[in-house]
Enzyme design. Sequence first.
Site, PDB file in Angstrom:
ATOM      1  N   HIS A 174       1.797   7.573  -6.399  1.00 60.29           N
ATOM      2  CA  HIS A 174       1.088   8.850  -6.431  1.00 60.29           C
ATOM      3  C   HIS A 174       2.062  10.018  -6.336  1.00 60.29           C
ATOM      4  O   HIS A 174       1.943  11.016  -7.059  1.00 60.29           O
ATOM      5  CB  HIS A 174       0.079   8.899  -5.277  1.00 60.29           C
ATOM      6  CG  HIS A 174      -0.782  10.118  -5.279  1.00 60.29           C
ATOM      7  ND1 HIS A 174      -1.281  10.686  -4.126  1.00 60.29           N
ATOM      8  CD2 HIS A 174      -1.231  10.897  -6.297  1.00 60.29           C
ATOM      9  CE1 HIS A 174      -2.008  11.741  -4.427  1.00 60.29           C
ATOM     10  NE2 HIS A 174      -1.987  11.898  -5.730  1.00 60.29           N
ATOM     11  N   GLU A 183       0.828  -1.207   0.000  1.00 59.35           N
ATOM     12  CA  GLU A 183       0.000   0.000   0.000  1.00 59.35           C
ATOM     13  C   GLU A 183       0.859   1.252   0.000  1.00 59.35           C
ATOM     14  O   GLU A 183       0.495   2.261  -0.614  1.00 59.35           O
ATOM     15  CB  GLU A 183      -0.942  -0.006   1.218  1.00 59.35           C
ATOM     16  CG  GLU A 183      -1.928  -1.156   1.240  1.00 59.35           C
ATOM     17  CD  GLU A 183      -2.771  -1.257  -0.034  1.00 59.35           C
ATOM     18  OE1 GLU A 183      -3.019  -0.198  -0.665  1.00 59.35           O
ATOM     19  OE2 GLU A 183      -3.172  -2.368  -0.405  1.00 59.35           O
TER      20      GLU A 183
END
Length: 244
Positions: free
Chosen positions: A111, A104
């Site tokens: 991003h 994660e």
Amino acid sequence: MFYYGGLDLTYLVFAVPALLLGLWAQSAVKSRFSKYDKILTKKGITGAQAAAILLKANGITDVKIVRINGSLTDNYNPTDKVLSLSEATYSSASVAAVGVAAHETGHAIQHNTGYFPLAFRRLLVPVANLGSTLGPVLAVAGLGFGYSAQVESYLPFFQMITNIGLLLFACATLFYIVTLPVEFNASWRALKILKGAGVFTDKEELSGAREVLWAAAMTYVASALGAIGNFVRLLLLTQKRRRR
């Protein structure tokens, strides 16, 4: 559809393999997470601590790490920049928990670096959500009404409805396809940074995390294959009805 002895051949060819792969992948994820959830990291680092270490190592200071309910509900929200770790990951110092947390964190790194497939997938989310539910309904409805229409002048309208449904469902299918490089890249980043940041100290820990993440990746492969199969089945149905 195409039938042989009462069997829907397109379902057997396009849907069943993906369904079986999905069931196997879900079972594999649970069994491998359970296996490596019992093996603690040599340094005793928890999932939340690992995520913090990896974020810091990549110069990311604006992502918040939070605990959420559930098991394997871990996710990263790029809109709010929140890394949510499930109860089985957040405070656990197991190899499995750290591997999932690192995966994660890989999304947060994607991003931060402007990874294009992740940005493209975000753009697809609204139309993909609409297409996965409304697309097949519009396509089948357009076919059904068009096939039974008594007035020839209505046929172009119903064909347009069918085409809109197919387009929406194609966007939903594209979302599942784009998800593959996003998830595989996040796992690749996770394994790379776990070793580079010194969270894992030996090959056995890294190998355990790789097994967990590989099984998780297969669930996305199954979803993509299932979406592609269902889209092809719907496309074949529309082509067959239009030839009548």
